[in-house]
Design a protein around this motif. Structure first.
Motif, short mmCIF file in Angstrom:
data_model
loop_
_atom_site.label_atom_id
_atom_site.label_comp_id
_atom_site.label_asym_id
_atom_site.label_seq_id
_atom_site.Cartn_x
_atom_site.Cartn_y
_atom_site.Cartn_z
N LEU A 10 0.94 -1.15 0.08
CA LEU A 10 0.20 -0.01 0.12
C LEU A 10 0.92 1.27 -0.15
O LEU A 10 1.90 1.20 0.62
N PRO A 11 0.58 2.51 -0.67
CA PRO A 11 1.35 3.60 -0.80
C PRO A 11 1.74 3.83 0.85
O PRO A 11 0.86 4.04 1.83
N MET A 12 3.06 3.94 1.09
CA MET A 12 3.35 4.64 2.39
C MET A 12 3.39 6.06 2.35
O MET A 12 3.48 6.60 1.42
N HIS A 13 3.01 6.53 3.68
CA HIS A 13 3.17 8.04 3.82
C HIS A 13 4.61 8.50 3.64
O HIS A 13 5.35 7.92 4.39
N GLU A 14 5.11 9.63 2.96
CA GLU A 14 6.25 10.06 2.70
C GLU A 14 6.86 10.45 4.16
O GLU A 14 8.08 10.13 4.59
N ALA A 15 5.79 11.23 5.02
CA ALA A 15 6.54 11.62 6.16
C ALA A 15 6.60 10.64 7.20
O ALA A 15 7.23 10.99 8.51
N HIS A 16 5.90 9.65 7.21
CA HIS A 16 5.92 8.72 8.51
C HIS A 16 7.17 7.93 8.56
O HIS A 16 7.68 7.13 7.44
N PRO A 17 7.89 7.72 9.73
CA PRO A 17 9.01 6.78 9.74
C PRO A 17 8.66 5.08 9.60
O PRO A 17 7.27 4.97 9.93
N LEU A 18 9.31 4.48 9.14
CA LEU A 18 9.02 3.24 8.64
C LEU A 18 9.71 2.14 9.86
O LEU A 18 10.79 2.15 10.14
N ALA A 19 8.68 1.16 10.11
CA ALA A 19 9.32 -0.15 10.99
C ALA A 19 9.06 -1.32 10.24
O ALA A 19 7.88 -1.53 9.78
N LEU A 20 9.97 -2.29 10.45
CA LEU A 20 9.67 -3.59 10.02
C LEU A 20 9.54 -4.63 11.26
O LEU A 20 10.46 -4.39 12.20
#
Ligand code: NAP
Length: 269
Positions: A10-20
């Motif tokens: 799904l498209p990720m939010h540009e400004a949100h940090p990403l967690a795996l």
């Protein structure tokens, strides 16, 4: 590996940090993912069970976050590398090494294949995923890694000898890497839950064990782990009883703690 098809993303939010989060399809991993989503992180949810991962992704979406699922068997040859490739060059702010399982019973009766798979998942995958994502975090000067160990890391675990040893590895590894990283802006937290209500007991053939009588809820464990992670703590033992036990073990003879752990393992509800 179960599925090398293109990920459902799904498209990720540009400004949100990403967690795996590995092992995001169930138990503590699901709850960690949801806690991170509530705190504004977008998620890459990894596991083998596509249906469950999709349900968790829907829950992430309901919090206003974005989620992508990555179906990877981390026990299978090439599984670890596949997950690293699927994340690619995206900037991970948080890596949660949660996927794991336990085996209970006398060591001589355990299947060598299941033992090898457990060590591969609990130890090798956690180590190599940390190694894979760490350099970019260090180069950027920020990032956080949460490694899920266990209160079984603090003493020998007769009746779960190999499982306990994998978790002792996770604790030792996490604390050592955390120290290596001092001053880099990258933090490593070892989370040590005691018995927790998830699918773990069933998979470890421990349903009905006395150890799980007062098991904690997975969401409480996850909240505590995420708080420790975001605070940059190196160690979080969940629940006051587990903390007391982990503290007392430091001052107890190893032989005695092993005998006590064996008695607890054998006790039924
Ligand atoms: N519950 C406890 O009492 C307890 C206590 C201390 C520590 N822990 C640790 O907490 C962590 C999470 O366990 P849990 O209690 O939440 O148990 P769980 O409900 O059984 O969840 C385990 C997770 O690991 C994933 N997993 C298992 N094998 C995998 C594989 N080969 N490849 C990829 N993912 C795999 C599962 O995903 P799939 O099913 O989709 O493959 C699932 O999402 C584990 O590291 C466990 O050792 C649990």
């Amino acid at each position: 590996m179960m599925d090398m098809a293109p990920p459902e993303s799904l498209p990720m939010h540009e400004a949100h940090p990403l967690a795996l989060v590995t092992g995001a399809s169930s138990g503590i991993g699901t709850e960690i993912a949801l806690e991170l989503a509530r705190r504004g992180f977008d998620l890459i949810l990894s596991g083998r069970d596509a249906e469950r991962l999709t349900a968790v992704a829907d829950q992430v979406l309901a919090t206003g976050g974005a989620a992508e699922i990555q179906i990877v068997d981390l026990e299978a040859p090439g599984g670890i590398e596949a997950l690293v490739t699927q994340v690619g060059s995206r900037e991970l702010e948080i890596l949660v090494n949660n996927a794991g399982f336990g085996l209970s019973g006398p060591l001589e009766r355990e299947s060598p294949e299941r033992l090898a798979a457990m060590v591969h998942l609990n130890v090798t995958a956690l180590t190599l995923l940390t190694r894979a994502f760490l350099p970019a975090m260090v180069a950027r000067g920020h990032g956080r890694i949460l490694n899920v160990a266990s209160t079984g890391a603090f003493q020998p675990c007769p009746g779960m000898a190999a499982y306990g040893a994998t978790k002792a590895y996770v604790l030792s590894f996490s604390e050592a890497v955390a120290e290596e990283l001092a001053g880099t802006g990258v933090f490593v937290t070892a989370l040590c839950p005691g018995p927790t209500r998830t699918r773990f007991a069933e998979r470890a053939a421990m349903v009905g064990s006395f150890l799980f009588r007062d098991a904690m809820a997975a969401d409480a464990v996850a909240r505590s782990g995420v708080q420790a992670l975001l605070a940059g703590r190196r160690l979080r033992v969940t629940g006051w009883r587990n903390r007391l036990m982990a503290f007392a073990i430091r001052f107890s003879p190893r032989g005695m703690t092993a005998r006590l752990a064996k008695a607890m393992m054998l006790k039924r509800n």
